[in-house]
Design a protein around this motif. Structure first.
Motif, PDB file in Angstrom:
ATOM      1  N   ARG A   1      12.962  22.072  32.185  1.00 57.19           N
ATOM      2  CA  ARG A   1      12.524  22.422  33.537  1.00 57.19           C
ATOM      3  C   ARG A   1      12.821  23.875  33.864  1.00 57.19           C
ATOM      4  O   ARG A   1      12.000  24.560  34.489  1.00 57.19           O
ATOM      5  CB  ARG A   1      13.231  21.475  34.529  1.00 57.19           C
ATOM      6  CG  ARG A   1      12.862  21.665  36.004  1.00 57.19           C
ATOM      7  CD  ARG A   1      11.385  21.455  36.310  1.00 57.19           C
ATOM      8  NE  ARG A   1      10.850  20.209  35.799  1.00 57.19           N
ATOM      9  CZ  ARG A   1      10.870  19.051  36.461  1.00 57.19           C
ATOM     10  NH1 ARG A   1      11.432  18.968  37.641  1.00 57.19           N
ATOM     11  NH2 ARG A   1      10.300  17.979  35.933  1.00 57.19           N
ATOM     12  N   GLU A   2      13.970  24.371  33.418  1.00 58.36           N
ATOM     13  CA  GLU A   2      14.277  25.773  33.697  1.00 58.36           C
ATOM     14  C   GLU A   2      13.329  26.704  32.939  1.00 58.36           C
ATOM     15  O   GLU A   2      12.878  27.725  33.485  1.00 58.36           O
ATOM     16  CB  GLU A   2      15.725  26.095  33.351  1.00 58.36           C
ATOM     17  CG  GLU A   2      16.113  27.512  33.727  1.00 58.36           C
ATOM     18  CD  GLU A   2      17.579  27.680  34.006  1.00 58.36           C
ATOM     19  OE1 GLU A   2      17.924  28.399  34.960  1.00 58.36           O
ATOM     20  OE2 GLU A   2      18.394  27.103  33.258  1.00 58.36           O
TER      21      GLU A   2
ATOM     22  N   LEU B   1       5.014  19.455  37.059  1.00 58.65           N
ATOM     23  CA  LEU B   1       6.118  18.826  37.781  1.00 58.65           C
ATOM     24  C   LEU B   1       5.783  17.395  38.185  1.00 58.65           C
ATOM     25  O   LEU B   1       6.452  16.813  39.037  1.00 58.65           O
ATOM     26  CB  LEU B   1       6.461  19.633  39.043  1.00 58.65           C
ATOM     27  CG  LEU B   1       7.291  20.902  38.834  1.00 58.65           C
ATOM     28  CD1 LEU B   1       7.396  21.686  40.129  1.00 58.65           C
ATOM     29  CD2 LEU B   1       8.675  20.563  38.308  1.00 58.65           C
ATOM     30  N   ALA B   2       4.765  16.830  37.563  1.00 59.56           N
ATOM     31  CA  ALA B   2       4.291  15.504  37.967  1.00 59.56           C
ATOM     32  C   ALA B   2       5.369  14.436  37.833  1.00 59.56           C
ATOM     33  O   ALA B   2       5.336  13.418  38.522  1.00 59.56           O
ATOM     34  CB  ALA B   2       3.064  15.110  37.140  1.00 59.56           C
ATOM     35  N   GLY B   3       6.323  14.657  36.950  1.00 60.34           N
ATOM     36  CA  GLY B   3       7.390  13.669  36.780  1.00 60.34           C
ATOM     37  C   GLY B   3       8.337  13.579  37.951  1.00 60.34           C
ATOM     38  O   GLY B   3       9.155  12.664  38.020  1.00 60.34           O
TER      39      GLY B   3
ATOM     40  N   CYS C   1       7.516  21.637  49.389  1.00 55.68           N
ATOM     41  CA  CYS C   1       7.329  22.931  48.728  1.00 55.68           C
ATOM     42  C   CYS C   1       8.102  22.843  47.421  1.00 55.68           C
ATOM     43  O   CYS C   1       8.639  21.783  47.072  1.00 55.68           O
ATOM     44  CB  CYS C   1       7.867  24.069  49.599  1.00 55.68           C
ATOM     45  SG  CYS C   1       9.608  23.868  50.036  1.00 55.68           S
ATOM     46  N   LEU C   2       8.149  23.933  46.676  1.00 57.82           N
ATOM     47  CA  LEU C   2       9.044  23.954  45.522  1.00 57.82           C
ATOM     48  C   LEU C   2      10.469  24.173  46.021  1.00 57.82           C
ATOM     49  O   LEU C   2      10.717  25.081  46.826  1.00 57.82           O
ATOM     50  CB  LEU C   2       8.678  25.087  44.563  1.00 57.82           C
ATOM     51  CG  LEU C   2       7.547  24.853  43.570  1.00 57.82           C
ATOM     52  CD1 LEU C   2       7.538  25.956  42.526  1.00 57.82           C
ATOM     53  CD2 LEU C   2       7.642  23.503  42.896  1.00 57.82           C
ATOM     54  N   VAL C   3      11.372  23.352  45.540  1.00 57.68           N
ATOM     55  CA  VAL C   3      12.772  23.484  45.922  1.00 57.68           C
ATOM     56  C   VAL C   3      13.616  23.782  44.693  1.00 57.68           C
ATOM     57  O   VAL C   3      13.299  23.357  43.579  1.00 57.68           O
ATOM     58  CB  VAL C   3      13.291  22.211  46.625  1.00 57.68           C
ATOM     59  CG1 VAL C   3      12.568  22.010  47.953  1.00 57.68           C
ATOM     60  CG2 VAL C   3      13.145  20.968  45.749  1.00 57.68           C
ATOM     61  N   HIS C   4      14.677  24.519  44.906  1.00 62.00           N
ATOM     62  CA  HIS C   4      15.616  24.811  43.821  1.00 62.00           C
ATOM     63  C   HIS C   4      16.255  23.523  43.333  1.00 62.00           C
ATOM     64  O   HIS C   4      16.383  23.296  42.130  1.00 62.00           O
ATOM     65  CB  HIS C   4      16.683  25.792  44.323  1.00 62.00           C
ATOM     66  CG  HIS C   4      17.688  26.188  43.298  1.00 62.00           C
ATOM     67  ND1 HIS C   4      18.728  25.359  42.898  1.00 62.00           N
ATOM     68  CD2 HIS C   4      17.841  27.327  42.576  1.00 62.00           C
ATOM     69  CE1 HIS C   4      19.464  25.964  41.994  1.00 62.00           C
ATOM     70  NE2 HIS C   4      18.953  27.167  41.776  1.00 62.00           N
ATOM     71  N   GLY C   5      16.687  22.680  44.262  1.00 53.65           N
ATOM     72  CA  GLY C   5      17.196  21.362  43.918  1.00 53.65           C
ATOM     73  C   GLY C   5      18.696  21.278  43.693  1.00 53.65           C
ATOM     74  O   GLY C   5      19.261  20.186  43.744  1.00 53.65           O
ATOM     75  N   ASP C   6      19.353  22.416  43.459  1.00 55.43           N
ATOM     76  CA  ASP C   6      20.795  22.405  43.211  1.00 55.43           C
ATOM     77  C   ASP C   6      21.406  23.716  43.688  1.00 55.43           C
ATOM     78  O   ASP C   6      22.148  24.387  42.967  1.00 55.43           O
ATOM     79  CB  ASP C   6      21.067  22.191  41.714  1.00 55.43           C
ATOM     80  CG  ASP C   6      22.479  21.697  41.436  1.00 55.43           C
ATOM     81  OD1 ASP C   6      23.147  21.205  42.372  1.00 55.43           O
ATOM     82  OD2 ASP C   6      22.921  21.787  40.275  1.00 55.43           O
TER      83      ASP C   6
ATOM     84  N   VAL D   1       9.091  19.523  43.373  1.00 56.32           N
ATOM     85  CA  VAL D   1       8.371  19.521  44.640  1.00 56.32           C
ATOM     86  C   VAL D   1       9.082  18.516  45.532  1.00 56.32           C
ATOM     87  O   VAL D   1       9.232  17.349  45.173  1.00 56.32           O
ATOM     88  CB  VAL D   1       6.892  19.118  44.457  1.00 56.32           C
ATOM     89  CG1 VAL D   1       6.208  18.993  45.816  1.00 56.32           C
ATOM     90  CG2 VAL D   1       6.165  20.142  43.597  1.00 56.32           C
ATOM     91  N   GLY D   2       9.555  18.963  46.676  1.00 57.25           N
ATOM     92  CA  GLY D   2      10.295  18.080  47.570  1.00 57.25           C
ATOM     93  C   GLY D   2      10.450  18.716  48.927  1.00 57.25           C
ATOM     94  O   GLY D   2       9.835  19.746  49.232  1.00 57.25           O
TER      95      GLY D   2
END
Length: 367
Positions: free
Chosen positions: A93-94, A182-184, A241-246, A270-271
């Motif tokens: 992912r990165e 990012l469909a997963g 939107c796209l989020v960093h997530g962490d 995406v979240g």
């Protein structure tokens, strides 16, 4: 931000141990002959970072001045991969972030990526980027909360990321999938649910390992599982939107000029934008500073988001969403003792559980 070279889903296996990161491999991915290299240090964690000093044979005719030092990031710790094989998804992912997204987000502060790769054979993902430490940058430390002014600048970086990737709509008003790779979905729910299983929960909440600031009503494993599931099921697409997530302090850096940026884009998804905003603000400040300045920081995020081309929201419209997503930080209370030292875990859990109590997060999710 230009990417010099990259190859995703390669049929050729990428290195999976530090000794496989050779001068020959560096020559191949950088497109310039590296005649020798020196390993400055290797840092193992959720991902491994190998800091290299490179000596080139000849850089004549190169379009860019290649770096003397690079950070090679990927999955190079066979022990941690044996314990958590799903981590390869994060490494990929990165690489995908730096390949697909980094060239598009012009306001977000990022290290330069020189190569992004992933393979089919091992599921490995590797990014070769500038070594920020050699450029005068320092790295965020969860044990050292930031001053409010720096958190304000960090909020601006999140607003830039969100504004530049806010989910567009079709003419019928349906959300477009502009990031099919990012469909997963987010890797966060699967990881949290794993940590909420009886065995890992038992390790973290064992005598001597349990974070002392977790209130009694948050020590109910099934209740916390249900709260997380309610949070994810109720994600409001208006905020996608796209989020960093962490986005916590250990995933930040500070330039020589004092400007903050975010690293470790392994949780990209995406979240809801509010996966990022309370998680960052709450974790970056002392409890006292957060209580005094939180509202102003959220309002600054919203005004910056609108100024950079994102949607315009009043704080009252999003405040319950912000309160719900304070739940995101409870992940720190689930962190396996083998992944983070207890002093770091305990400090972060104190900030996040205090915010959850202040905001009535559990009651809001259970309503």
């Amino acid at each position: 931000m230009a990417i010099v070279r990259g190859h995703l889903n390669s049929s050729e296996a990428l290195p999976v141990t530090p000794d496989q990161v050779t001068a020959e491999w560096c020559s191949d991915v950088l497109g310039c002959v590296v005649k020798d290299l020196k390993v400055i240090k290797t840092i193992h964690g959720t991902a491994s970072k190998i800091i290299l000093e490179l000596i080139y044979a000849d850089t004549t005719g190169q379009e860019f001045t290649l770096p003397d030092r690079v950070c090679v990031k990927g999955g190079f710790d066979t022990n941690i991969l044996a314990m958590f094989p799903g981590l390869t998804t994060l490494y990929r992912r990165e690489a995908e972030f730096y390949y697909y997204v980094a060239p598009l987000i012009t306001v977000v502060r990022l290290p330069r990526a020189w190569y992004c790769g992933s393979d089919i054979a091992n599921g490995q993902g590797i990014v070769v980027m500038d070594d920020l430490g050699s450029m005068g940058c320092t790295f965020g430390n969860p044990l050292e909360p930031w001053p409010v002014a720096r958190v304000r600048a960090g909020v601006e970086q999140l607003a830039a990321l969100h504004a530049e990737t806010w989910a567009p709509k079709t003419t019928a008003g349906e959300e477009k999938n502009c990031f099919p790779w990012l469909a997963g979905g987010s890797t966060f729910p699967a990881m949290v649910l794993t940590l909420l299983e009886p065995e890992p929960w038992g390790r973290r909440f064992a005598e001597g390992e349990r974070p002392p600031s977790v209130p009694d009503d948050m020590q109910d494993r099934e209740r916390m599982r249900a709260a997380f599931q309610k949070l994810w099921a109720g994600s409001d697409p208006r905020y996608h939107c796209l989020v960093h997530g962490d986005a916590h302090l250990a995933n930040t850096y500070i330039t020589a000029e004092g400007e903050p940026g975010f690293l470790d884009w392994q949780g990209l998804a995406v979240g809801s934008a509010f996966d990022d905003v309370p998680y960052f603000i709450v974790g970056a400040l002392t409890v006292a500073d957060r209580r005094e300045h939180e509202v102003g920081l959220v309002e600054h995020y919203l005004s910056t988001l609108a100024a950079l081309g994102g949607p315009r929201f009043a704080r009252g419209e999003v405040w319950d969403e912000y309160r719900k997503h304070a739940m995101h930080g409870f992940m720190w209370a689930l962190t396996d003792p083998r992944m983070q030292p207890n002093d770091v875990v305990f400090a972060m859990v104190e900030r996040y559980t205090a915010a959850m109590v202040d905001h009535g997060t559990l009651a809001l999710l259970e309503a």
